[in-house]
Design an enzyme around this catalytic site. Structure first.
Site: not given
Ligand SMILES: [Zn+2]
Length: 313
Positions: A174, A276
Site C-alpha cells: 500500500e 511514518h
Molecule cells: Zn502510511
C-alpha cells in the site's frame, strides 16, 4: 557540489503539508538543485524524521531524479534561522534508499467465512499489511489489519454464520503505491458487482465514533444509520457522508468500480504525531480502544452480511 532546496513551512493540515514531500523533489529539480530536504509532515516533533513516498513529475523527465530526504521539524527550523541570518550552510547527504526496478512478488492476505445462503455476495473488510520501515507500523496500519482479521475471528467464535460471505483482505504494497488493492480490483473484476460493500480503516484505531459512508444512496444512508443505533452503548453512532472518492484511500480503487465504501471514524488528531516515524509503535495503540474498534467492525460486517438485501448502490 551543488545546492539543496530545504522545505520549511508552517503546519496547517496533513493534505497541505504532504504536498512538499510528494512534489518537492521535482520542483527542486526544476530549480537546478541536487537534492531536496523536506520538513517532516507532522504537527508535532520529538526530533525524529517522518518518512513517506514521493512522486517525480513526468513533465521533468529530461531532468535527473534528485534525492529527497525528510528532516526533523527541529532541523528544518534551524535551517530557517541560520538562513535568515545569512549563514552559508553546508550539508552532506548520504542515502541508500532506491527503486532498482526489480519488483518482488508479494501477496494480499485473505481470509473468509463463506455465507450460508448468499455465498457469492461478499462483504469486504480491509486494512493494509505493510508499513514504513522506520517504526513498527503498529498504528499505520497494524491496528486496521488487526480489526479486519479479528472481526471474522469474533464472528466465528460467537458461532454466527452470516448469509453473505465476509472476506477480510489485508492489502500488500500500500505504502509504495496501492499495489495490492489495484491488483485485487483487476483480478476480481468478474465479482465486483457481487461485492456488497468495501470497508476500510485508514486513520487510526483510536476510540471509534462511527462511520463515514462514501456514497449517495438515501436508502443505504438509512440502513447505516439504523445499524449505528446499536452502537449507542459505546457512543459510536455518528454517520458522516463523504461521496468524494478521493476521501477514501485503499478502497478508492474499488469505489471507482461502483462499490459502496465505508470508513471507520476515530478521533485522529494524534495520528500524524506518530505517522511514518520511529514513534509508530505498539505504545500508540490502546487495547480498550482496539477492542471497541473490533466490536464496531464485527457488528457492522455481520449485519451487512446478514440483512435481506445488499447495501443499495
Ligand atoms: Zn502510511
Amino acid at each position: 557540489m551543488g545546492k539543496f532546496v530545504v522545505y520549511n513551512y508552517d503546519w496547517i493540515s496533513f493534505p497541505d503539508a504532504v504536498k512538499y514531500r510528494k512534489l518537492g523533489a521535482s520542483l527542486a529539480e526544476q530549480l537546478g538543485a541536487i537534492g531536496a530536504l523536506i520538513r517532516s509532515v507532522t504537527p508535532f516533533s520529538g526530533d525524529v524524521p517522518h518518512t513517506g513516498c514521493l512522486s517525480y513529475d513526468n513533465n521533468t523527465n529530461s531532468l535527473p531524479k534528485i534525492p529527497s530526504a525528510s528532516i526533523t521539524v527541529e532541523d528544518a527550523e534551524l535551517f530557517g534561522r541560520l538562513a535568515a541570518r545569512g549563514v552559508n550552510i553546508t550539508v552532506s547527504l548520504s542515502m541508500e534508499a532506491r527503486i532498482d526496478g526489480s519488483d518482488g512478488m508479494s501477496r494480499n492476505t485473505v481470509s473468509e467465512i463463506t455465507g450460508s445462503t448468499k455465498p457469492d455476495e461478499i462483504v469486504l473488510v480491509t486494512g493494509q499489511l505493510d508499513s514504513w520501515d522506520v517504526g513498527q507500523g503498529a498504528m499505520d496500519n497494524g491496528g486496521a489489519a488487526f480489526i479486519a482479521w479479528r472481526a471474522l475471528s469474533v464472528i466465528k467464535k460467537l458461532g454466527l454464520r452470516p448469509k453473505r460471505t465476509v472476506r477480510s483482505v489485508l492489502w500488500t504494497g500500500e505504502e509504495m503505491g496501492y499495489y495490492g488493492v489495484k491488483q485485487y480490483s483487476q483480478k476480481h473484476i468478474n465479482e465486483l458487482n457481487k461485492i456488497s460493500v468495501a470497508m476500510e480503516s485508514v486513520s487510526g484505531t483510536f476510540k471509534p465514533t462511527g462511520l463515514t459512508y462514501r456514497g449517495q444512496n438515501t436508502t443505504a444512508k438509512c440502513i447505516l444509520n439504523e445499524i449505528l443505533q446499536s452502537m449507542k452503548p459505546i457512543n459510536a453512532t455518528q454517520l458522516l457522508i463523504d461521496d468524494n472518492i478521493d476521501g477514501a484511500l485503499d478502497i478508492r480503487y474499488l469505489m471507482e468500480k461502483d462499490i459502496p465504501g465505508l470508513s471507520l471514524d476515530t478521533p485522529n488528531d494524534q495520528y500524524y504525531r506518530y505517522h511514518h516515524s520511529i514513534g509508530d509503535t505498539m505504545q500508540v495503540l490502546n487495547t480498550r480502544e482496539l477492542d471497541l474498534c473490533t466490536a464496531v467492525w464485527t457488528a457492522i460486517v455481520y449485519v451487512l452480511a446478514t440483512i435481506d438485501d445488499q447495501l443499495p448502490r
